[in-house]
Design a protein around this motif. Structure first.
Motif, PDB file in Angstrom:
ATOM      1  N   TYR A  35       0.826  -1.211   0.000  1.00 27.18           N
ATOM      2  CA  TYR A  35       0.000   0.000   0.000  1.00 27.18           C
ATOM      3  C   TYR A  35       0.863   1.265   0.000  1.00 27.18           C
ATOM      4  O   TYR A  35       0.409   2.330  -0.392  1.00 27.18           O
ATOM      5  N   ILE A  36       2.111   1.154   0.415  1.00 31.24           N
ATOM      6  CA  ILE A  36       2.990   2.316   0.396  1.00 31.24           C
ATOM      7  C   ILE A  36       3.531   2.524  -1.007  1.00 31.24           C
ATOM      8  O   ILE A  36       3.500   3.629  -1.570  1.00 31.24           O
ATOM      9  N   ILE A  37       4.029   1.461  -1.593  1.00 35.63           N
ATOM     10  CA  ILE A  37       4.754   1.601  -2.857  1.00 35.63           C
ATOM     11  C   ILE A  37       3.813   1.791  -4.034  1.00 35.63           C
ATOM     12  O   ILE A  37       4.179   2.456  -5.019  1.00 35.63           O
ATOM     13  N   VAL A  38       2.591   1.269  -3.968  1.00 35.83           N
ATOM     14  CA  VAL A  38       1.659   1.412  -5.095  1.00 35.83           C
ATOM     15  C   VAL A  38       1.258   2.875  -5.267  1.00 35.83           C
ATOM     16  O   VAL A  38       1.159   3.377  -6.398  1.00 35.83           O
ATOM     17  N   ILE A  39       1.053   3.563  -4.162  1.00 40.56           N
ATOM     18  CA  ILE A  39       0.714   4.992  -4.238  1.00 40.56           C
ATOM     19  C   ILE A  39       1.862   5.752  -4.903  1.00 40.56           C
ATOM     20  O   ILE A  39       1.638   6.649  -5.730  1.00 40.56           O
ATOM     21  N   SER A  40       3.076   5.387  -4.548  1.00 42.57           N
ATOM     22  CA  SER A  40       4.246   6.034  -5.131  1.00 42.57           C
ATOM     23  C   SER A  40       4.354   5.770  -6.624  1.00 42.57           C
ATOM     24  O   SER A  40       4.555   6.691  -7.428  1.00 42.57           O
ATOM     25  N   TRP A  41       4.176   4.509  -7.003  1.00 42.83           N
ATOM     26  CA  TRP A  41       4.256   4.141  -8.424  1.00 42.83           C
ATOM     27  C   TRP A  41       3.168   4.870  -9.223  1.00 42.83           C
ATOM     28  O   TRP A  41       3.403   5.323 -10.339  1.00 42.83           O
ATOM     29  N   THR A  42       1.975   4.990  -8.649  1.00 42.61           N
ATOM     30  CA  THR A  42       0.865   5.624  -9.374  1.00 42.61           C
ATOM     31  C   THR A  42       1.198   7.078  -9.709  1.00 42.61           C
ATOM     32  O   THR A  42       0.918   7.548 -10.818  1.00 42.61           O
TER      33      THR A  42
END
Lengths: 381, 683
Positions: B127-134
């Protein structure tokens, strides 16, 4: 003698401990710190009851599962008005009454079959944010939709995005849906009607600003808010809950109510929150009375920029801050969306999909709305 | 409640019969947990599908809900999308993981650094990294950092290929570390003499990879890949956060369901959960998904045992028999490849090697149909039977033929290529991680979109995090929950797996673990909550830890089982001669020998427990018990609808990453030796 004194003291202590009523309160959305302050003050002001405050990140989902599983519910919870139907049908809440003066919109938000099911606490309103460093001319509160488009166009000419908005979100579309349907959401036996002329006009308006004139650009998630904060967009349509964020970023901005269409303000969605009671007792009522006092509501809403339900608190805040004037004006023309699952989920999913397919030219206007209506009708069965 | 207890009793009876001969003294603890957390909710889901269930009212409706779910065109389309998405994820993972593993394996210097770097994404909660990738991918409606590099916009809301491929890439990015580790460990098993021989022969790196590394490791690696394929069927978080199931599809705008280009079965179930108050309908959809998963689990189970090749060939037929009439396959055209597969089965049973030719013919037919159908009809043209048949066929006919390259560049070329590739992958790992750091070190409450540098550098967010959001207590809570989950996992799974190795009856536990783990979802949390309420396990560390330990059971079992199977039998035989009973042998001999793989399990359970937020959300009502994941969830709120505190979230994410990565690095040596120690699949 000493033993008797000790035993008496122990008994008194036990009575005190056991006589203290514990109230479990579930809280969500913004204002956690402010509400904690109020809770601490309440706990310190008396000794007969103690409030245990729990912050719940997703109140709707939590209540849904707790209800279905029969697990413990709190004594009091802050809820959005769209869950009232679910809670009332499950018979876990009972009608309440209040003598506090408030705007009719607050009462209507939490009414079901003519009965009030929650103590309204505050509301967020949808407003138009305007970046004053991009557009500095004054705009009156009774501006029209034409004025709105002209301003967006002039902002676009300066190389900025005229209006930043999520074009596919039903949450924002509801206002235009109602506005182009004579000011209210068209329903038939509780089922939203979307394949009618009013809705078509609302869709065409969207197509006009996003695809034809291109004075509006669709962003979503963090990009939507970031586009306004970074100065990329001159106007933003969003909830008033963002005011503290923009203020702390030291943006030069103002807020405006929704523009007027055919002599009436386009009704912004009235996003009301209120307290439902699961365990009705004197301690709970005392707590709710405490936090609903004008000075306490004013304290909570002042820094969080929420519109208080208590009308005295609201007038106090209006007098000190123009933002509250805009929110009050918006609230008086607000749209109370139906709280049924059909509207919140079926209509919402259908209209989001229809907007996406129409605005990206994958489907014609008639076809997209026809499909949306069929989906809604099917879910209503 | 009567129905609840009736279903509880029936499922307890069925479960007892299944595991009756499973050496209870070793398996009882795990069996109880499996029953409570996985099996009973699974039976519950199927049981309520025969009713209209609006809690607390129930009305028997027979097969109505099941018919609606099974033949919902939206469900069929979502299944197809899920199969294609899962295959895409798997292909990306295989390709990148092999490239990484072979590159690291052939390094003389810096291999340890790249080992650690490659494993880094595994330690970061999704949930941390997906927001960043988006934010890196989509930016402002498609105008982003990556869109400038690729020279095209990536609007994940409206651009179907972008949404599909990027969500698959990000999901793969999160899983590549594990697959790379498995490939690396299997590369260690290649005989050094063979490596030296091919080098003496003058083979270039491409020839070595295609003729030695891949053929030698593929049989070991492929079972893991199929497990990944299965797990992708349940994928929810990455897609939900990136695309929400969209962009919209014309053919997905149905009457019963609305399906977008990335509406996988996990998203579909979530949407159903939000839409309907009728849990009977949810149960029916769960049963439909479950039926697909059972078949896939059967195939995945057979991958563990290469002796069961005939089962895999039967699976080729089964997927056509199952999916083609259901509308998820080739329809009537499925008869053609099925004839080939049937012939192959007959040939195989007659011990004729020519069976592979028939499998190849069937696979070519399946592949050709898939390409033509998707070209013509888009997502509607996907054939699940073809996808699975092609994957199975590759495994069955792969022989690692001799490949001689006509392209023979110099050693410098290969060196530059390897450096370039590892440099690129280093950037791909660090980019989203750095984005999170930029968020957490910003004074401004922003998600970095146009700039990769903090907006007003500050450490104040960390101060605010600990002072105002009780983050210190959250860390302690996460540690407590993780430690309890680890303890429960080891104490229950180890004895049960030991029993499974020595007793065929206990082997059923493995099948129960696999199948029931595939059925979990939002709706299964309800019977679980009801059970835990009865057992007074709600609102407690141990309640949450119990559930999290069982969630890790599947992967733990499949790591431990082959390891224990490969241990030399004479060690235990010697102990038996000395008079040691089974329990003593397990504890004093087998347990110490298993420490390498147990460390891997410990890290798995730890990372899984640390990252989970749905379970604490549902099962904890006391804020003082909230773990780190809940505090982080609080900071974001309802994504897009509430005032998210990105800078504080970023600070929390940095602290979170540092803690998890530190523990991971401390255990790295054990993890790597744990995977290396196992010698692969039972032959």
């Amino acid at each position: 003698m000493r033993k008797i004194v000790i035993i008496t003291l122990l008994m008194a202590l036990s009575i005190y401990v056991f006589a203290t009523v514990n109230i479990n309160v579930w809280f969500s959305w913004e204002g956690q710190r402010e509400f904690e302050t109020l809770v601490n003050k309440f706990n310190e002001s008396q000794s007969l009851c103690h409030v245990n405050l729990v912050y719940i990140p997703d109140m709707t989902q939590k209540l849904q599962i707790s209800l279905s599983a029969g697990t413990q519910l709190p004594d009091v919870a802050l809820v959005r008005n769209d869950v009232i139907g679910m809670l009332a049908n499950a018979k876990v809440i009972t009608p309440v009454s209040t003598t506090v003066s408030m705007l009719p919109a607050f009462l209507r938000s939490f009414e079901l079959n003519g009965k009030l099911y929650a103590y309204p606490y505050y509301a967020d309103l949808q407003v138009v944010y305007l970046n004053r460093s991009i557009y500095s001319k004054s705009v009156s509160y009774d501006w029209t939709l034409d004025d709105f488009e002209k301003i967006a166009s002039s902002i676009k000419e300066t190389g900025h995005v005229g209006l930043s908005m999520n074009s596919f979100s039903s949450y924002f579309f509801n206002s235009f849906y109602a506005a182009f349907n004579g000011g209210k959401i068209p329903l038939k036996n509780g089922i939203p009607i979307v394949n009618n002329e009013g809705t078509k006009k609302a869709f065409e308006f969207y197509n006009d600003i996003f695809n034809v004139k291109k004075i509006a650009v669709s962003y979503n998630k963090s990009a939507l808010i970031q586009s306004f904060k970074s100065g990329k967009a001159g106007m933003l349509i969003q909830g008033s809950f963002l005011i503290p964020d923009f203020l702390s970023s030291k943006l030069d901005f103002t807020i405006l109510p929704y523009p007027v269409l055919d002599g009436k303000m386009i009704p912004p969605t009235f996003d009301a929150k209120g307290f439902v009671i699961f365990t009705d007792n004197e301690a709970v009522r005392e707590f709710l009375n405490y936090i609903s006092r004008p000075e306490n509501e004013e304290f909570f809403c002042k820094s969080t920029y929420k519109l208080p339900a208590n009308i005295i608190a609201m007038h106090e805040l209006e007098n000190s801050n123009d933002f509250f004037k805009v929110m009050d004006l918006s609230a008086r023309n607000a749209l109370i969306v139906p709280t049924t699952t059909i509207f919140n989920d079926a209509y919402s999913n259908a209209i989001t999909t229809a907007l996406q397919l129409y605005l990206t030219k994958q489907m014609s206007l008639d076809e997209s709305l026809q499909k949306a209506q069929e989906y809604i009708n099917s879910q209503a069965k | 409640m009567t129905f609840f207890w009736l279903l509880f009793s029936i499922s307890l009876l069925i479960f007892s019969v299944i595991v009756a001969r499973a050496k209870p003294i070793y398996t009882l603890a795990l069996a109880i947990l499996l029953f409570l957390v996985n099996f009973f909710p699974f039976v519950w889901g199927i049981g309520i599908s025969f009713f209209d269930f609006f809690p607390p009212e129930m009305k028997f409706t027979g097969l109505k809900n099941l018919q609606m779910a099974f033949f919902d065109p939206g469900f069929i389309l979502s299944s197809k999308i899920t199969a294609l998405w899962a295959m895409t994820v798997m292909v990306i993972e295989i390709a990148i993981s092999y490239l990484l593993a072979i590159s690291i394996y052939s390094m003389k210097k810096f291999s340890s650094f790249f080992y650690t770097l490659t494993l880094l994404p595994w330690a970061i909660p999704s949930y941390i990294i997906v927001i960043s990738w988006t934010s890196l991918i989509e930016g402002y409606g498609g105008d982003s950092f990556l869109s400038h590099i690729f020279g095209m916009p990536f609007d994940l809301t409206t651009n179907i290929p972008a949404a599909f491929l990027w969500s698959a890439f990000v999901a793969a990015w999160l899983s590549i570390p594990m697959v790379t580790l498995v490939i690396l460990s299997s590369l260690q098993t290649i005989s050094p003499n063979l490596r030296d021989l091919v080098k003496i022969e003058g083979a270039n790196p491409l020839e070595i990879a295609l003729n030695v590394y891949i053929p030698q490791t593929f049989p070991i690696v492929f079972p893991y890949l199929f497990i990944i394929f299965l797990e992708s069927f349940k994928e929810f978080a990455t897609i939900f956060l990136m695309t929400g199931g969209g962009p919209a599809l014309v053919s997905g705008f149905g009457l019963k369901s609305i399906v977008g280009a990335t509406t996988t079965l996990g998203i579909l179930m979530y949407n159903k959960f939000s839409l309907t108050q009728n849990y009977g309908v949810l149960g029916a959809y769960s049963a439909a998904i479950g039926l697909i998963m059972v078949l896939l689990a059967f195939i995945g189970w057979n991958y563990r045992f290469s002796k069961k090749k005939e089962n895999l060939i039967i699976s080729l037929l089964l997927v056509h028999i199952f999916f083609d009439p259901w509308g998820m396959g080739m329809g009537i055209f499925g008869i053609f490849p099925s004839v080939f597969y049937l012939t192959a089965l007959i040939m195989y049973l007659k011990r004729r090697r020519s069976f592979k030719r028939y499998i190849m013919a069937g696979a070519l037919f399946d592949f050709g149909y898939l390409i033509l159908s998707v070209s013509k009809s888009g997502f509607d043209g996907i054939s699940i039977s073809s996808i699975i048949a092609v994957i199975l066929s590759i495994t069955l006919i792969f022989e690692g033929r001799i490949y001689i390259s006509r392209f023979n560049p110099s050693k410098i070329f290969w060196k530059v290529l390897k450096i370039g590739w590892m440099g690129l992958w280093t950037v791909i790992i660090f980019l989203p991680v750095w984005n999170v750091f930029a968020m957490g070190l910003s004074r401004e409450n922003v998600v970095p979109i146009t700039s990769l540098f903090p907006h007003g550098f500050t450490f104040d967010n960390f101060v605010s995090l600990f002072q105002n959001y009780n983050f210190g207590q959250a860390i302690i809570n996460s540690i407590i929950i993780s430690v309890i989950a680890i303890f429960i996992a080891i104490v229950t799974i180890f004895p049960a797996t030991y029993a499974a190795v020595h007793n065929k009856g206990a082997l059923r536990i493995g099948m129960v673990i696999l199948i029931s783990s595939l059925f979990t979802g939002m709706h299964t949390l309800i019977p679980l909550a009801m059970t835990f309420r009865f057992l007074e396990l709600l609102n407690s560390y141990i309640g949450v830890a119990l559930i999290l330990s069982v969630h890790a059971a599947a992967i733990s079992y499949f790591l431990l089982y082959p390891f224990l199977l490969e241990l030399p039998k004479n060690i235990e035989e010697a102990a038996m001669i000395d008079g040691a009973n089974g329990f003593t042998r397990m504890l004093k001999i087998i347990f110490p020998l298993s420490l390498p793989v147990l460390w891997t399990i410990i890290v798995f359970v730890f990372i899984d427990s640390w990252s989970s937020f749905v379970i604490p959300l549902i099962f904890l009502n006391n804020q003082n018990l909230y773990p780190v994941s809940m505090t982080m969830y609080n900071l974001v709120g309802q994504y897009g609808l509430t005032y998210s505190k990105w800078n504080i979230f970023g600070a929390g994410a940095i602290v979170n990453i540092v803690i998890v990565v530190t523990i991971f690095l401390a255990a790295r040596k054990y993890i790597i030796s744990g995977i290396i120690s196992r010698n692969g699949v039972d032959d």
